[in-house]
Structure formats: C-alpha cells, structure tokens
Scaffold this motif. Structure first.
Motif, PDB file in Angstrom:
ATOM      1  N   PRO A 265       6.481   6.944   8.317  1.00  0.00           N
ATOM      2  CA  PRO A 265       6.568   5.705   7.386  1.00  0.00           C
ATOM      3  C   PRO A 265       6.081   5.737   6.034  1.00  0.00           C
ATOM      4  N   LEU A 266       6.834   4.908   5.100  1.00  0.00           N
ATOM      5  CA  LEU A 266       5.906   5.084   3.886  1.00  0.00           C
ATOM      6  C   LEU A 266       4.491   4.217   3.833  1.00  0.00           C
ATOM      7  N   HIS A 270       0.387  -0.571  10.891  1.00  0.00           N
ATOM      8  CA  HIS A 270      -1.111  -0.715  11.211  1.00  0.00           C
ATOM      9  C   HIS A 270      -2.072  -0.808   9.867  1.00  0.00           C
ATOM     10  N   LEU A 271      -1.532   0.027   8.859  1.00  0.00           N
ATOM     11  CA  LEU A 271      -2.540  -0.096   7.762  1.00  0.00           C
ATOM     12  C   LEU A 271      -2.437  -1.281   6.955  1.00  0.00           C
ATOM     13  N   LEU A 272      -1.205  -1.958   6.883  1.00  0.00           N
ATOM     14  CA  LEU A 272      -1.170  -3.459   6.242  1.00  0.00           C
ATOM     15  C   LEU A 272      -1.980  -4.228   7.367  1.00  0.00           C
ATOM     16  N   ARG A 273      -2.356  -4.014   8.294  1.00  0.00           N
ATOM     17  CA  ARG A 273      -3.293  -4.911   9.058  1.00  0.00           C
ATOM     18  C   ARG A 273      -4.818  -4.856   8.929  1.00  0.00           C
ATOM     19  N   ARG A 274      -5.113  -3.795   8.197  1.00  0.00           N
ATOM     20  CA  ARG A 274      -6.417  -3.511   7.755  1.00  0.00           C
ATOM     21  C   ARG A 274      -6.835  -4.601   6.862  1.00  0.00           C
ATOM     22  N   ARG A 275      -8.213  -4.824   7.001  1.00  0.00           N
ATOM     23  CA  ARG A 275      -8.781  -5.915   6.126  1.00  0.00           C
ATOM     24  C   ARG A 275      -8.836  -4.929   4.739  1.00  0.00           C
ATOM     25  N   ALA A 276      -9.002  -3.590   4.734  1.00  0.00           N
ATOM     26  CA  ALA A 276      -9.240  -2.874   3.378  1.00  0.00           C
ATOM     27  C   ALA A 276      -7.909  -2.904   2.462  1.00  0.00           C
ATOM     28  N   THR A 277      -6.971  -3.408   3.221  1.00  0.00           N
ATOM     29  CA  THR A 277      -5.393  -3.237   2.559  1.00  0.00           C
ATOM     30  C   THR A 277      -5.167  -4.817   2.255  1.00  0.00           C
ATOM     31  N   TRP A 278      -5.050  -5.739   3.080  1.00  0.00           N
ATOM     32  CA  TRP A 278      -4.532  -6.931   2.827  1.00  0.00           C
ATOM     33  C   TRP A 278      -5.751  -7.699   1.993  1.00  0.00           C
ATOM     34  N   ALA A 279      -7.132  -7.623   2.465  1.00  0.00           N
ATOM     35  CA  ALA A 279      -7.985  -8.230   1.559  1.00  0.00           C
ATOM     36  C   ALA A 279      -7.810  -7.750   0.185  1.00  0.00           C
ATOM     37  N   VAL A 280      -8.002  -6.582  -0.170  1.00  0.00           N
ATOM     38  CA  VAL A 280      -7.887  -6.186  -1.723  1.00  0.00           C
ATOM     39  C   VAL A 280      -6.508  -6.560  -2.276  1.00  0.00           C
ATOM     40  N   LEU A 281      -5.208  -6.378  -1.895  1.00  0.00           N
ATOM     41  CA  LEU A 281      -4.092  -7.209  -2.196  1.00  0.00           C
ATOM     42  C   LEU A 281      -4.182  -8.462  -2.474  1.00  0.00           C
TER      43      LEU A 281
END
Length: 490
Positions: A265-266, A270-281
């Motif tokens: 997948p693009l 599970h990456l979108l659920r990471r704090r490193a992802t959603w918190a930064v965004l």
C-alpha cells in the motif's frame, strides 16, 4: 580537498565533504526555484490582471490552482521517488516546472496562464524530496541539521528579496519577466541536480500503489476546494461545500479500505496510527492554521485598513511587514537546524511555538493599536515560526518517517502544511469580518482583528499541546556521551 582514485589512474576524486557540499548547493538551487513560484508572483497580481484584461480575483485563482496541485502531487511523489529514484523524480519535477514557467511566460490569456500554473504545481514536493536526499547522504545529525535548516529556511521566502524583486520586475518589464526569471533559475537547478545530485532508491523493489493514490488525491483535493469555498463566507456555495465534504469523506473511506487489502500500500494503515505520524501531521495542521493568516492576511489587512488600521499602501505594507518577516526567518532557520540534533527537535519546536504564541497574543492586545509594536511582533513571529517552528516541522516529517516507507510522512506533512494554510485563511479572516463594525469587514474598530489574531494564538497553543505526543527522533539526535569531546572528563 580531493583524493586519488584507487584504480591507479591517479584521477582526482572529490572527497565526501566536497560531494555533500555540492549536493547541498544543487538541492538549495532546486528549493529556490520552487520558492520563486510560490512567492515572487504575490506583488504582481495587479499587473497580471491588467495585462491579461481580467480582475484580481481571477488572477488569484491561478495562485489557488498552483498551491492545490502542489499539495496533491506532494501526497505521492515523495513515495514514488523512494521507488524509482529521488534524483530522477526531482529532475523530472524541475523539467515540468520549467515547461510550466515557459507556458506562463508566453501566456496571452488567462486560460494559458492557468495551464502554466497547473503545470508548475507538479513541482510541489521539491523540498520534501530534497530533504530525503540529504538524509540518505548525511549520517552526522549535526551536519544534517545545519543542511536541512538551510534548505527549509528558503521555504519561507528568500530573505524577502523574492517578493521585492517580483514587484520590481512586474512594474518595469511586465509579469511575464517573472516567469522567465523563474525559468532561468529552474534551468540552472536542473543542471546542478543532474551533475551533483546523488541517486537513492530505498524501496526499489516495491510497486507503486496507484490504486491508493487516486482516492487519497480525490479526498484531499475535495477538502482543499471545500476550505477555499468556505473562506468566501456569505458568497460561498454552501451546498457545494456540503457535497465536497461528502466526496472527501467517502473517498478517504475508500482509501482506508484499499490500503488494508493491497499487498504494497501507499500508506499502510498501521503507519497512520503511529504517534510519529498523526502527532506530527496534527501539529503541523494546527500550527499553520494558527499562524499563516495572521501574518500573510490579518497583519497586511490592518496595515492597509484606513478605518481600524494604519492606512498604508499595499507595496509599503509588504516592505514593512513581509520582507523583514521572511528575512529574519531565512537567517534564523540554519541555526535552528543546527541546534535541533543537540537540544532535541521537539524542544526546539516547542520553543518556537511558545515564542509564536506570546508574540501573537501581544500583537492581538497591543500591536493592533500601535504600528511599531505590530512591526516588532511580526518580526518575532518571523523568528519563532518561520525561523524555528516551520523548520522543525519539516525536519520531523523526515527524521520520523518509517525506514520501510521514508517518503510517505514528508509527503503527508506537505499536505498538512497546505491544509493548515487554507484553514487559516478560512477561519481567521471570517472571525475578523464577523466581529467588524457593521459585519462587512470594513470595521472602524480593532475588535475583529484582535479576536481573529487571538483565535490564531488558540490554534497555535493547541499545536503546542499536541507536540508533546510527538516521539523522540533518537536516530537524528546526539546522545549525551557524543557531546563530550574525546579525552575529556565527565
């Protein structure tokens, strides 16, 4: 400094330091070329409207088209560069930018101008891809911090010179001269990237998920159009806004389902659920919503307002406010980048956010009544946001990106920057107009401006809170033992 080749030919081979310096120079040229597209045209909008026999609102739409296309291509081109090569994709984007610049320079009507700006918009993720290229080549956190700070600082304007130069060129030679200058700078950047650029393909054996790209682009594109339409307030088509929201939500739902079923997948869910992802965004989104329209909209508006503000001319307001704001951000950015690996990306980010909040609140309470205070607080926002927080948000998008999918977080973060800027111009000016005397925005009091600026401070404070959920980018920071000189005692 050079060294002899190992194959016995005696041919000088550039040292790694020289190659990194050359690479940084090439990437800096690419970032400058893109930034000229974003900022050099702002003071030329009136000239463009006159020379193309149209109105400023129509010409303003060309800017909207450019930023919208830039946001959409930023969602997936960084990931594509992971797969087929970053130098290849960067060079391709610059070539497309050059073509778009020539089309716009030759424009004889608004349609041709729109076509040129849309083509230029393909270059949207130039800065994220440049940062990824640097990250793959520079292992030392301190050296990378200084280099990424230099590149990202350009993102806020080239020391304010770009806006001033755009106005001078438009006045003296017409708006087409600006596009020719952009074309020349882009051509130079293409040559430098082709000669000094270093190829990297961390996901060379992965297939590009084009099925995932389509619904994601439709979702974010619909949301951007909704934000732009809602910003028109009473003149907005609210039925269209509702339909656009439905399209955005349904498309994102399709994207989520597809990403769970596709083998490569693009964006793995599970990456979108990471704090490193959603918190930064989310931090990026809230920061841009809080700050962007304060300086680029409300400050310039009150400076020119004859009833509630200071009655300045548009060109003078740009010189007094926007040029120092961009200049100070450009000067501070490289230092912020150098400090980040030592003091911590998150700590430096929070310093920038706290400083921005203080400056914005002081602007809302005092600056709206005093021109000198308004200038000083704008400069402080230039230091704290443009020179520090903006740099850290870009940097965190790269250093926290997952190693198996390094291009996706910088791409999504670029989308968050654009969404935040759009939301800022939809929410803050709307409150200012609603609270202005008579409700028509012409207001004879500063109450509307103060309230709108305070709303910006509230969004920025929310970003500060969310920033505490961002995890530490350990691989990009220097641990305590590394700070001790060899042979020193502790």
């Amino acid at each position: 400094m050079t060294k002899l080749g190992a194959a016995g030919g005696g041919e000088p081979v550039p040292s790694r330091a020289v190659r990194i310096g050359a690479l940084t120079a090439a990437l800096l040229a690419a970032c400058i070329a893109f930034q000229l597209n974003a900022s050099m045209l702002s003071p030329a909008l009136v000239t463009m409207a006159r020379e193309l026999s149209t109105d400023e609102a129509t010409i303003g739409l060309s800017q909207t088209l450019f930023f919208t296309v830039a946001a959409l291509f930023s969602l997936f081109l960084p990931r594509l560069s992971d797969i087929i090569g970053r130098r290849r994709v960067l060079t391709g984007m610059l070539v497309v930018m050059l073509i778009g610049s020539v089309v716009a320079a030759l424009a004889v009507n608004v349609g041709m101008l729109f076509a040129g700006r849309i083509i230029q918009g393909v270059s949207g993720p130039v800065v994220p891809i440049c940062l990824l290229m640097l990250r793959s080549e520079i292992a030392d956190p301190r050296r990378y911090g200084a280099a990424f700070g230099l590149l990202t600082a350009v993102n806020g304007g080239i020391a304010g010179i770009d806006a001033v130069a755009g106005g001078v060129l438009a006045t003296s030679f017409g708006f087409r001269s600006i596009f020719w200058v952009i074309a020349v700078v882009t051509a130079v950047a293409i040559v430098l990237v082709a000669v000094w650029g270093v190829e990297s393909r961390p996901s060379s054996r992965v297939r590009m998920d084009w099925w995932g790209v389509l619904p994601l682009v439709v979702s974010i594109g619909a949301l951007l159009m909704v934000i732009d339409e809602a910003g028109k307030l009473a003149a907005a088509n609210w039925v269209g806004v509702g339909i656009g929201l439905m399209v955005s939500v349904v498309s994102f739902g399709m994207f989520w389902v597809l990403e769970q079923r596709i083998t490569e997948p693009l964006v793995p869910t599970h990456l979108l659920r990471r704090r490193a992802t959603w918190a930064v965004l989310l931090t990026t989104l809230l920061t841009l919503t809080g700050v962007f329209a304060v300086v680029n909209g409300l400050v310039v508006s009150i400076a020119q307002n004859h009833d509630a503000g200071f009655g300045m001319r548009a060109d003078l307001a740009s010189v007094v406010f926007l040029t120092p704001y961009a200049l100070i951000g450009w000067l501070v950015g490289p230092f912020a980048g150098r400090l980040a690996p030592v003091f911590g990306y998150r700590r430096v980010l929070r310093i920038g956010l706290v400083g921005s909040i203080i400056a914005i609140v002081f602007m809302a309470l005092v600056g709206v009544h005093s021109l000198p205070v308004l200038v000083v607080t704008t400069i402080l926002i230039g230091i704290c946001y443009a020179g520090i927080a903006n740099i850290m948000l870009n940097g965190l998008g790269v250093v926290l990106s997952p190693p198996e999918n390094p291009g996706i977080l910088p791409g999504l973060n670029a989308g968050a920057f654009n969404l935040g800027a759009g939301l800022s111009f939809a929410a803050l000016p709307a409150l200012q107009v609603a609270l202005a005397s008579g409700g028509d925005g012409s207001g004879s009091s500063t109450a509307g401006y103060s309230a709108a600026i305070l709303l910006g401070a509230a969004f920025t404070a929310s970003a500060l809170v969310v920033s505490f959920f961002i995890p530490k980018p350990s691989s990009a920071e220097i641990s305590v033992p590394e700070l001790v000189e060899p042979g020193a005692t502790r």
